[in-house]
Design a protein around this motif. Structure first.
Motif, PDB file in Angstrom:
ATOM      1  N   GLN A 316      22.608  15.019  21.096  1.00 28.20           N
ATOM      2  CA  GLN A 316      23.343  15.845  20.020  1.00 28.20           C
ATOM      3  C   GLN A 316      23.595  17.123  20.795  1.00 28.20           C
ATOM      4  O   GLN A 316      23.339  18.419  20.283  1.00 28.20           O
ATOM      5  CB  GLN A 316      22.148  16.149  18.914  1.00 28.20           C
ATOM      6  N   TYR A 318      26.820  19.503  22.269  1.00 25.59           N
ATOM      7  CA  TYR A 318      28.127  19.697  22.028  1.00 25.59           C
ATOM      8  C   TYR A 318      28.835  20.426  22.999  1.00 25.59           C
ATOM      9  O   TYR A 318      28.327  21.743  23.419  1.00 25.59           O
ATOM     10  CB  TYR A 318      28.419  20.474  20.594  1.00 25.59           C
ATOM     11  N   THR A 345      40.408  18.342  13.032  1.00 22.88           N
ATOM     12  CA  THR A 345      39.376  18.686  11.956  1.00 22.88           C
ATOM     13  C   THR A 345      39.193  17.364  11.282  1.00 22.88           C
ATOM     14  O   THR A 345      40.000  17.043  10.445  1.00 22.88           O
ATOM     15  CB  THR A 345      39.804  19.944  11.100  1.00 22.88           C
ATOM     16  N   ARG A 526      19.622  14.886  10.803  1.00 23.27           N
ATOM     17  CA  ARG A 526      20.932  15.493  10.105  1.00 23.27           C
ATOM     18  C   ARG A 526      21.367  15.023   8.631  1.00 23.27           C
ATOM     19  O   ARG A 526      22.091  15.774   7.858  1.00 23.27           O
ATOM     20  CB  ARG A 526      22.245  15.105  11.200  1.00 23.27           C
ATOM     21  N   HIS A 547      26.980  16.416   5.568  1.00 24.43           N
ATOM     22  CA  HIS A 547      27.876  15.333   5.581  1.00 24.43           C
ATOM     23  C   HIS A 547      27.626  13.942   5.413  1.00 24.43           C
ATOM     24  O   HIS A 547      26.574  13.501   5.815  1.00 24.43           O
ATOM     25  CB  HIS A 547      28.753  15.686   7.146  1.00 24.43           C
ATOM     26  N   TYR A 549      29.108  11.537   7.290  1.00 26.09           N
ATOM     27  CA  TYR A 549      29.586  11.234   8.659  1.00 26.09           C
ATOM     28  C   TYR A 549      28.439  11.975   9.842  1.00 26.09           C
ATOM     29  O   TYR A 549      28.031  13.144   9.282  1.00 26.09           O
ATOM     30  CB  TYR A 549      30.788  11.283   9.136  1.00 26.09           C
ATOM     31  N   ASP A 550      28.500  11.443  10.879  1.00 21.69           N
ATOM     32  CA  ASP A 550      27.433  11.781  11.887  1.00 21.69           C
ATOM     33  C   ASP A 550      28.505  12.516  12.808  1.00 21.69           C
ATOM     34  O   ASP A 550      29.543  12.260  13.381  1.00 21.69           O
ATOM     35  CB  ASP A 550      26.860  10.570  12.426  1.00 21.69           C
ATOM     36  N   THR A 551      27.897  13.890  13.254  1.00 18.53           N
ATOM     37  CA  THR A 551      28.711  14.799  14.090  1.00 18.53           C
ATOM     38  C   THR A 551      28.027  14.778  15.500  1.00 18.53           C
ATOM     39  O   THR A 551      27.210  15.624  15.927  1.00 18.53           O
ATOM     40  CB  THR A 551      28.478  16.239  13.622  1.00 18.53           C
ATOM     41  N   PRO A 563      33.104  16.228  18.941  1.00 20.85           N
ATOM     42  CA  PRO A 563      32.812  17.445  18.418  1.00 20.85           C
ATOM     43  C   PRO A 563      32.575  18.473  19.489  1.00 20.85           C
ATOM     44  O   PRO A 563      31.991  18.465  20.600  1.00 20.85           O
ATOM     45  CB  PRO A 563      31.745  17.096  17.424  1.00 20.85           C
ATOM     46  N   VAL A 576      26.796  22.258  12.387  1.00 19.29           N
ATOM     47  CA  VAL A 576      27.341  21.554  13.406  1.00 19.29           C
ATOM     48  C   VAL A 576      29.046  21.829  13.683  1.00 19.29           C
ATOM     49  O   VAL A 576      29.576  22.663  12.846  1.00 19.29           O
ATOM     50  CB  VAL A 576      27.351  19.973  13.004  1.00 19.29           C
ATOM     51  N   THR A 578      32.829  22.210  13.744  1.00 20.86           N
ATOM     52  CA  THR A 578      33.772  21.561  12.762  1.00 20.86           C
ATOM     53  C   THR A 578      35.263  21.257  13.466  1.00 20.86           C
ATOM     54  O   THR A 578      35.960  20.449  12.809  1.00 20.86           O
ATOM     55  CB  THR A 578      34.236  22.453  11.804  1.00 20.86           C
ATOM     56  N   TRP A 580      37.013  18.887  16.546  1.00 16.02           N
ATOM     57  CA  TRP A 580      36.917  17.658  17.092  1.00 16.02           C
ATOM     58  C   TRP A 580      38.052  17.204  18.197  1.00 16.02           C
ATOM     59  O   TRP A 580      39.323  17.659  18.135  1.00 16.02           O
ATOM     60  CB  TRP A 580      36.838  16.235  16.278  1.00 16.02           C
TER      61      TRP A 580
END
Length: 586
Positions: A316, A318, A345, A526, A547, A549-551, A563, A576, A578, A580
């Motif tokens: 995880q 970024y 986004t 998450r 969310h 969905y998974d970030t 992301p 997380v 925003t 992508w």
């Protein structure tokens, strides 16, 4: 690096009052800078650098106040002196005034020294030995004036020539340059990429010292790794490994040195070695791999780069904007694959507006959930990690507590939530959050400590009683760790149950046995962790949205979605990104 040389040397030049030298054979210089010089009049000049972690923090208010008082004393000292005598004689406890005056005098001297240290500024041009001695006299009383001055030079990124002139003064006074000053000078040289100076300081240190501490070694690794002598950085890394685990910066510098010289296999070996030591690479280290990949077409390197993306996913992590751009350019440079990258986004539905690909769901399958629950109970709840701060008896009591109550909808870390705001007392903050959630007819469990009920820090009992009408409470021992209880209660209640805390729970990652389990844990976290994003007395309570969905970095084979953190946009650790990067193979 022109260090110290006899005055008769024909290459001597001058810059104002500061003696300078044209380049001379390195070995002659090295013998000159052993610094145990029998005749100090032969000492001439020197250069230097380092990292300034030891600058002394100063309260600007105190400094300003002190400087004002000092100036006042200079203008009318006699008047101030008279008032001081008058104040002392009129004090009803004049018996102790002498001691008090001594204490005040000592405190004032300490403040004066702090003020003087704060006022030290490196000169803009090199000074002669006499000029440095004059400046040193102005700051008389400050210990290690030369060290402090070099630290300020590093902070101000002063000219190397200014640092050389300071070290010339030191050599004239002492006939030697200390290890600490050499390291500070080295830091300045590394920062400015003065490679000739870095080489000379390193060669001098090898002659003068049998071993180097890790600070100096790290500076040399950083300096040498970007030079023609980059392989010597590997030798220094090897020496560090004999004593401690090298830092991720040490590995990163050596990796970049290897990549810059097309030693791909060596760079990959170092990368995997640092991962095996549980070191998380700096983003600029990962960027160096992708930047190299744009120029080197190698299937093994391509496999490593795809592995780096999966590493970001599993942990995880970024990328920043710079790394994201390098990833984008690398994909677009792969021969024959025709990748195109664009920034976007993801909306609340979890669908990419550019390629219409649905992002991975945040929810675990029942099979994944059961496997994760079993692993956490075995390795975190029942493992040795738990019993460092709780006991098997207390954990058994908690398990019986849960067996005797229906499943919960939300498990609350009571003290963590209570401390979310400094504007209100703890009990009132927790009460507001509990009452807000109870309005939604949710079954609530609050985990707290026994000191809430007894002792000097006990809460107001009418507030505790009011909260207990809205939620169940379990009071653990004051020294117990909250996290195992929080995780166990949430998992025991079922996949619908969420938990409320600002704690990121990263300490428990090490207890999980493999990367797949760690990935499932973070994904479950998450999708189930609630966090307060807004709270204020009398204001609306708001939670950070979860969310659907998974970030994380994800791929379908023909698409990648990554992301990333924007350069100028800050986010809290529990938030997380925003933005992508959407990559499609056309």
């Amino acid at each position: 690096m022109a260090f110290f040389r006899p005055t008769s040397f024909s290459g001597l030049q001058t810059l104002g009052k500061y003696p300078m030298f044209w380049p001379v054979p390195r070995r002659q210089q090295l013998f000159a800078v052993i610094f145990h010089l029998p005749n100090r009049k032969h000492v001439k000049c020197f250069p230097f650098t380092t990292t300034s972690q030891s600058a002394i923090p100063v309260d600007p208010k105190a400094t300003h106040m002190l400087s004002t008082k000092t100036r006042s004393k200079g203008r009318d000292g006699e008047e101030n002196k008279g008032r001081a005598r008058g104040d002392t004689s009129s004090h009803p406890f004049s018996l102790f005034s002498a001691g008090a005056a001594k204490r005040r005098s000592k405190n004032q001297e300490e403040l004066l020294m702090i003020s003087k240290k704060n006022d030290i500024r490196p000169p803009e041009k090199p000074l002669s030995v006499a000029e440095w001695e004059e400046l040193r006299e102005e700051f008389k009383g400050i210990s290690k004036f030369e060290d402090l001055m070099l630290e300020r030079m590093i902070k101000c990124n002063s000219s190397i020539d200014v640092a050389k002139s300071l070290l010339s003064m030191v050599a004239m006074r002492k006939g030697d340059i200390s290890y600490n000053l050499l390291v500070k000078y080295l830091a300045l040289c590394v920062r400015q990429e003065q490679m000739a100076e870095v080489y000379d300081v390193y060669d001098i240190m090898k002659v003068r010292f049998k071993t180097l501490e890790t600070g100096a070694s790290s500076l040399l690794i950083k300096g040498l790794s970007g030079s023609n002598r980059w392989r010597e950085a590997l030798s220094l890394l090897k020496e560090i490994k004999k004593v401690i685990t090298p830092s991720k910066g040490n590995y990163g510098d050596c990796i970049k040195g290897a990549l810059n010289n097309q030693e791909i296999n060596l760079a990959c070996e170092l990368y995997h070695e640092m991962l095996a030591k549980d070191l998380i690479p700096n983003l600029d280290t990962l960027q160096a791999f992708f930047d190299t990949g744009k120029c080197v077409k190698d299937n093994q390197l391509k496999s490593e780069l795809l592995g780096i993306l999966l590493y970001l996913r599993e942990n995880q992590l970024y990328p920043g904007e710079a790394l994201m751009q390098s990833i984008k350019l690398w994909f677009e440079s792969i021969p024959g694959e025709k990748w195109e990258g664009h920034l976007t986004t993801i909306n609340n539905s979890g669908k990419c507006p550019l390629c219409n690909q649905n992002m991975e769901t945040i929810h675990l399958s029942q099979e994944e959930y059961n496997a994760l629950k079993e692993k956490i109970i075995k390795d975190v709840i029942q493992g040795t990690d738990t019993f460092r701060k709780t006991t098997p008896e207390e954990l058994e009591e908690f398990q019986n507590f849960l067996e005797n109550h229906p499943p919960y909808d939300i498990v609350i870390d009571g003290l963590n939530v209570a401390n979310v705001s400094n504007k209100r007392n703890q009990s009132q903050t927790l009460r507001d959050v509990i009452f807000h959630l109870a309005q939604q007819n949710l079954r609530l469990l609050v985990l707290s400590r026994k000191h809430m009920l007894t002792g000097p820090y006990r809460w107001k009992m009418h507030i505790v009683a009011a909260m207990q009408k809205k939620a169940d409470f379990f009071f653990a021992e004051n020294v117990s760790e909250d996290d195992p209880f929080l995780l166990y209660a949430t998992l025991h209640s079922g996949s619908h149950c969420k938990f409320l805390t600002r704690d990121l729970l990263r300490d428990h990652k090490a207890c999980l046995p493999d990367s797949l389990t760690r990935h499932l844990f973070f994904k479950w976290q998450r999708g189930h962790q609630m966090m307060l994003s807004r709270y204020g007395p009398g204001k609306r309570i708001k939670f950070q949205p979860i969310h659907t969905y998974d970030t994380v970095v994800q791929t379908t084979g023909d698409t990648w979605h990554i992301p990333y953190d924007e350069q100028l946009v800050e986010r809290y650790s529990y938030e997380v990104p925003t933005k992508w990067l959407c990559l499609q193979r056309k």
